[in-house]
Each structure stands twice: as C-alpha cells, then as structure tokens.
Design an enzyme around this catalytic site. Sequence first.
Site, PDB file in Angstrom:
ATOM      1  N   HIS A 173      20.615   1.726  27.466  1.00  0.00           N
ATOM      2  CA  HIS A 173      21.123   0.404  27.819  1.00  0.00           C
ATOM      3  C   HIS A 173      22.340   0.547  28.724  1.00  0.00           C
ATOM      4  O   HIS A 173      23.394   0.001  28.428  1.00  0.00           O
ATOM      5  CB  HIS A 173      21.485  -0.397  26.561  1.00  0.00           C
ATOM      6  CG  HIS A 173      20.339  -0.585  25.604  1.00  0.00           C
ATOM      7  ND1 HIS A 173      20.466  -1.204  24.379  1.00  0.00           N
ATOM      8  CD2 HIS A 173      19.030  -0.256  25.699  1.00  0.00           C
ATOM      9  CE1 HIS A 173      19.296  -1.232  23.763  1.00  0.00           C
ATOM     10  NE2 HIS A 173      18.408  -0.655  24.544  1.00  0.00           N
ATOM     11  N   ASN A 174      22.182   1.269  29.822  1.00  0.00           N
ATOM     12  CA  ASN A 174      23.289   1.455  30.768  1.00  0.00           C
ATOM     13  C   ASN A 174      23.372   0.203  31.626  1.00  0.00           C
ATOM     14  O   ASN A 174      22.350  -0.242  32.165  1.00  0.00           O
ATOM     15  CB  ASN A 174      23.016   2.665  31.662  1.00  0.00           C
ATOM     16  CG  ASN A 174      22.546   3.867  30.862  1.00  0.00           C
ATOM     17  OD1 ASN A 174      21.427   3.880  30.367  1.00  0.00           O
ATOM     18  ND2 ASN A 174      23.391   4.857  30.724  1.00  0.00           N
TER      19      ASN A 174
END
Lengths: 425, 590
Positions: free
Chosen positions: B517-518
């Site tokens: 979840h960058n």
Amino acid sequence: MKSIFASFAALACLTGSAFAQDDQDLIARGAYISRLGDCVACHTAPGGTPYAGGRAIISDLGTIFSTNITPDPRSGIGSYTQAQFSDAVRHGLRADGAHLYPAMPYPSYSKITDEDMHALYAYFMKGVEPAAQASPQTDLGFPFNQRWGMVFWNAVFSSSTSFAPQTAASDAINRGAYLVEGLGHCGSCHTKRGFGMQEKAYDAKSDAFLAGGELNGWPVPSLRAKAATGPGIAGWSEQDIVDYLAEGRNRFAAVGGEMKDVVAHSSSYMSDQDLHAIAAYLKTLTPSAPENAKPASAAAETASRLTAAKNLTLGERVYIDNCGACHFVDGRGGQKIFPTLDGASIVTGKSPVGLITTILAGASTPSTPKGPSVNLMPGFANRLSNEEIAALATFVRGAWTNDADAVSDKQVGEIRTHLEAGSSH
Amino acid sequence: MAIINDEVDAVVVGLGWSGSIMSIELARAGLKVRALERGSDQTSKDFAYPMPADQYGYDVRNKIFAKPKDAAMTVRHTVDDTALPTRKWGSFGPGSNVGGAGLHWTAVLIRPTPTDLKLKTYADETYAPRQLQEDMQLQDFPVTWEEMEPHFDYFEKVCGQSGKAGNVKGEILPGGDPFEGPRSNPMPLPALEDTLNCSMFKEAATKLGYHPFPNPSANASQAWTNPYGQQIAPCNYCGFCSKYPCLNYSKASPQTTILDALKRHPNFSYRTNAEVVRVDLHDDKKTARGVTYYNENGEEVFQPAKIVLLCSFQFQNVRLMLLSGIGTPYDPMTGEGVVGRNYAFLSNGNATLFYKDKNFNPFATAGATGQMFNDISPRPGFEDGVKYGFIGGAKIHSSQATGNPIGTSLPKGTPNWGAGWKKGMKDWYGHSMKVSITTTCMSYRGNYMDLDPTYRDKYGNPLARITFDWKENELKLQQYLRDIVLNITKELQPDSFTESFLKMDSHYDLRPYVSTHNVGGAVMGDDPKTSAINKYLQSWDVHNVFAVGGNAFPQNFQANPTDMIGALSLFSAEKIVGEYIKNPGALVQA
C-alpha cells in the site's frame, strides 16, 4: 489540440459515404440477415478472408468445400443477378444450372422472404469486399459427384415452400419460426437426418423437428422447450435461451462444440427482439420424451457423499480433486460461469463423446458483445489417465439426477488419439 | 532513429487496475486508446486450475511480482543516509505484467471514510494547535464524499464486492461497519463465509464493545456478472489467494472484470514488453506529445498521443514524472516542489494466538476472509487520539489470507531450523490465528521520493529513491493499538501467543512483508504548491498528463487503497470523457 479531438468525434459519423442512405440501410439490413443466416461460418476458411470460401465441411458423403460468395466476378458471385442469387440460396441452383449439395441449407433458406433476399443480395454485391480467390473444387466420389442427381433428392426430400406464418400465433412466435426454420437453419444440426441425409422435418408440424441427435459424435440437444422444468432446454426460461444465444452462457450452461461458432458469428449479433422471438417460438415446441433421470433426492445423495469424502470411488475422487473447485459437490457450478453438470445434455447424452472431449481438451466461452469474458475450462489430458477420465465420466453421467451409461477406458483412449492426431496437424 | 507508432488519442502507461479502468472508459467513449505494459501478457489461461496452487512458485519466488532487476528502487531512512537498492522484495511487492498488482492482491475492497478524505480539516477541528508533530504534512483529498460515492459504488459492482453494508443512505445497519460513509447501495453480494478465527474474533470484539463486520471482499461470494458483462465466479476458498493469481475466476482482477470486454473494442490496442522510459513534452513544456518506450527487441519507440495517462504503480508514476520533467521536484530542505512530496506507507502488527485443540483449517479460506472493526479511526467521537497525542487509527482484524504451510506461525521456544522446526511446522499448522492491525500513516516533510544519484536501470535512467522512516505519531499509535490487541487476545484465551509490534525506537525495516500500500509522491490537491495533480489527477504543469493511482493519496488511510484507486480512476475518466476531450486544458484553475 481542440480541433484534433473535434475531428475525432466527427469520424464516427463517416462510414461508406459512397452510397445513398437508402442503399446503405438496405446493405446494413442485408448484413444483419447474413448474420441471421450465419453465411460467414461456412463460407470462410479458418483464418481466411470472410466469405471467400474454402472451408472444408466433412460430411458422410465426403469433403465438401464451401464456395467464394464475395462479389468477385470470376471467383465469386459478382456476376449473379438477383434471380440467380435467389435460386442458389433458396433452391440450391447455381447460375450455370448445376445443383448445390445440401450442405448448403437451401431447404431451410427457401423460407427467406423476397424482401430479405433483396437486402441480402444488396449486401453481397455492395457490402462485401470482393476476393479474387478460387475455392478448392469439391470432388465427391461416384455417385455423389453427379450433381444432376440432386434433382431427385430435391424432389423427394427438400422442402421448398416459402414461409407461411401461423395466424393463431403471435407476431413474435411467427418471427421466431421464420428465424429458426428459415435463416437460422437450426434443424441442420438439431433435427435428425433420414436415410437420404435429409432432415426429417423442416418445421414445427413434425415432432422430429429440432428433437436433437448427434453431430460428429457429439450429442446435439433437443431444442423443444415447451415446459417449465426438466433437464436441458425444457427447464430454461425464455431469458435463459436469449442469454445463451447472446452470450454463449446462461444460468445453467456454457456453449461448446460446433454451437460455439454459431453463437460467436451469428446469434450474438441478433437483436434482443429477434432473440426473444426465437425463444418464444422454441417455447411452443413440446419436448420429446425426456432422457432418463433419477428423482431429485438423488442429487442431495451425491452432494452429501462428495462432502463427506469417505470411501470414494475413483470417479468421485477424481471429481473432487479436479472438478469440484468450480462445479461444486452439487454439480450446479455458478451462474453464467461454471456450467451445471446435473441434467446437462452434454453430460447425459446418449453419446459421451462431447463430455470426454471436453474433459480432455477443455473448453472456453466465445467473447461476444454481451458476454465478453473468455471463461476457460482447462483440458485434463495431461493430468488424468484414460482410466481416470472413464471413471470420472461414468461418475458424472450417473451423479445427482443423471442416469446415463458408463464410459469405458477404450472410448476415452480413442478420443484422446483422435484429439492428438488433430492437434499435431 | 526511433520507431514512430501511429498517433493515438490516449496512451495508457501500465495495464493494471487503473490502466484497465482508464482504457475501457476512454475506449467506450470512442477514443483511440493504446496501453503500454512493461511486462508480458497474462490471461486466465496462464492461471488455469490447478497451476497457481504452488506456494513455492508464487508466495516464495514471487512469480507474478515485478522482478527487482526491472523495478528496484533505493531506500534509506533519512537524508543523511545513503540509499541502497532493493534486491529482493520485502515489505511490499509491486506487480508486473498485464493485470499488475491487481492479480496478486488479497482483494480486501473497502472505502476510506468521509473523514479520511478531509483529514486536514478534521485535524484542525479536533487537535489543539501544535499538538501534532510539526513536520506532519496533512492534506485533504480535493474531492468530496458525494463526488466519490457513485464511483465507489460502480467500482464495487465491477468487482462483485461481497460483504455487509453498515450505512446505506444514512441508515446504520446491524452487522456492517457503523463508521463507514453513507453508501447509495448495499454491497452487491453477501459476505464470504466466516472461518473459525472470524467467529472467535467477532465474538470477543463484540463483547469488548467494538463493532466488527466481515472484511469487504473482492473475492466474490457468489457468481456475479459485472457492468462490463464479465463474470466473476463464486470463491471456493482454495487457500491460495494473497500473492497468487486466482485459479477460479473468483478474485476481481483486470482479467476477470475488465480486459476481455476491453479487448473487444477495435479502437483499443495494447503492447506488452513495452517499457515506457519518459513522457516527451512539447518545447513549451505545457503539453506532452507522447511517450518513449523500449519494445521487446530493445528498440526505442516513440508513441505519439494527445493524452498521456500514467497508470503504472505508484513508484513508477512518480519516477516517470521526475524523469520527464513534469512538475517541480520536491525538496525536503525547503519544503518546496511537489513531485516526490508526501510519500507514505503503512505499518502493521499482530498477536499470534496458539491453540493446541482448535483447528482453524487455513487451507479453506479466501484472501479477504476475516472480520475487522474500525472503531479506532480518525472520526468524530474518537477521543483517544487527542488524549494520547496521535492522529490515525487502524483496521483491527483477524484475517486468514492464505493457507500457506511454508511459514506457519510457531509458538515461542520452537527451534527455527532443523528437525525441531519441521516438527513444529507439522504440529502447529492450522492451530493458530492472528489478531492484527493495519494502520494509517501520515505524511511528513522528511518522507519523500526523488531520483537516486548513484543507481541506474538497464536503460541508464536513475532509480527512484525512497526516504522513509517511522515518525513518533505512528509509533505512539502502535503502542496504543498493541494494548487493544493484547486485550482482545486475553479475551480469546489462547494456550500461548507471540506478538509483533513497533516499539518507540523502531525504524522502518524493508525486509518483512507489510503490504503493498505505497502511496503519495504525486499527490492530488487544490494548491499547486503542495500537490502535483489536481482533483482530476491532471498534472498542474502539463495538462494532458494524468497520474492515476495510489500516488494521488496525500497520506495513507487505514482502508486498503484499491477501492479508492478504482473510484479515482473512474472519476478522472468521467471528467476526461465529459469535458477534457471537448476542451483540452487545465480542468481546475489554480
């Protein structure tokens, strides 16, 4: 930049401005009629130019090659008058007076109205690209190479009457009858053939019409759908029939075998109204005696045996390990994605060839405008032995409410050999 | 001399979730669209049953992830450190090939809350001035809940979202998340079946006063036909999900939900093994004229296009903007510049609970199987943030995303190698469950992206460099959440448990997996001084370039990002089709 996008929007409106609007409408109508008749399926070689012919049609009489029906004047039908075109389509008569073989479904096409013939002619003359490409000569052995003999065949077997609507039936049912009996030539596969290779019936007056049979060893289901329940199409609603023809899939089934091409090239292009008409008409045909089936309680018994997974037969174990992930223990699969195996005609058909072929080679749905997903069932030829597939096929043919004969290792072996020979070409 | 392709209306860089959505929406509107995908093609045939059921191939060897040699970045904690390249994926795993990370995701499909979209406003209203860290760079999403809701709704129908709604048109429904924003419709399909860990967690959490609900899932609980006409199959709980492509058509992915419909459009085409290396700008730098890529033969190709849609993974979108000179690069010293600004990640933590006599049967699970609650979140009525001096929250959940036998959790005292370890694996497989946190992560002046001065890719272009570390706010949040998790653990009475949380002196560790979840780096906003793109994801500087994806998030909320990425893609596509192509130019006046 603005102007570039504006020019894009304008593009959509420009198509074939060479013809007047009336002509264009007629050609478009003809194109649609050609879809209804699925002309492209037979008159196009695999990977070849549309309508340029050359597709080999294997018949019991020998191999018949389809002809070039593009408007090329030499290789195609460019020199045909409308009357000659109509004689070929509706009566199997070539412009030079020779007779066509009834691989061309002219006995069905004889029902095409004059108005539709006119549009179809306009399309083939003006809407199809000419292709200068001779198709291979059909050369059947004696006596079938004597095309004049078709005069007698036509006299005895062919129905050459034009379509007569039933006054008592609704417009939709009459339209459906016209499409099914005529352009759709559904009987070519779904009606049993008699001793002269003729279809046993060409319209609803006979119980033999669309009662199913076999094609290249595959079971061909009955299309007689007047019922609310029962295995096969009898248990389908009108909408289920429409979905199947438009998308190649419905709540119960996914299209397989030869019918996949029919959906991909013809029925998926039909209007909703025409599809509903076809479904309404099929719903007027009383089914022939249903296949053997066990009582409904048998379905639960199979499901609970598979759920418990104790003391399984080889077929049951192979099913759980390879099929249950998608078709589930109840054999009901998932709507529009995993076909139902309980009561499916391909599973319970007298001939197990379609079932065994599908297990060995897999299957996939065609991508259609309304059913775009290509849903694929993998083939199990590399994973399962003949013995395992025979046990599996025997199991599913007798599982749930299914009550069809066992399958032998030898039958699987023969089909495997046939498929391997086919794929090595 | 580069090869020059025929011009297209829109070129789409990357064919994962956002690229597929953009492609189909623009193709449906009649635009000539071409997608360029760095990796190879992948269709359902490549994942046919039972091939993906291979833990070593997919989970250990990361078979459908990008290869570090093609997609590495360099990472460091602070501007004073030297960043080193990622030679093996650890805390995150970007996807590659057609479908992108949309194939290996766990398929938790959940919306952010209305508060998440307006976090800066919430913080200003809720916290005393200077109570929060001064280097925190909170920003509102420049979109309202009302603007996004129809697009969440549509994307959830595309995915066949399965779960229990908690708030439909303002009515709070039992069994769902009472803290979710008002939905226009219930979830399309009912929730997945609960596994044992779910029901145990649900009972304990409810007893402690929390509001658990089933993880909203894009593993379909029933057969579903989506608005594009594609089918998603009922999930069979095969246990191979997170990090695996689905062998059963049950996990929403570009393949199962969009690509077959997209490929039917004659005005759409795509090229694989086509790695875009830059966006080419006109001389005035105000518009792009296309993109340059390398094809499968290593030849340079110029693709002229009227619109450029950057739809690659977050890192690569930011990197391509930096490599192409689109927008001003962020400078952490002055705080000026926007491209690279506000990179954020997320943290996790968990307690693993061991029970000798319970069988959790993890081999029978869907990726999104689990129960969670969102009681601990930035929301009106949550007071502990102010009390303990942090902003943020976490999904607190018990999930069972795979049935992987390799890597089974082992109780304290079990040898970690040799015969004792093997025995432990055998003894303990299926006898543990987790209570986990997935946290928010704020943005800070010192957490950002730029181009690495040392390391280059095979084309000679600098790698992206990430400068990131945990800040006090996130570490405080972890301590607070740990207490809650241990309290739930106590309620669940395991035979023993282990725990894994960040401590106040922890630093970001690139090695253990957290989640992919960058976010951030080219964030959306109302102000070109603090955002790279406007609310329609359009570059403030080059108006025919749009950067679509997680790069747009100003900070990370606790919900999984895919629902928001899908909705933002649809929101942007709608504006491009409805307005931009008729009147190309800035869609928002700065």
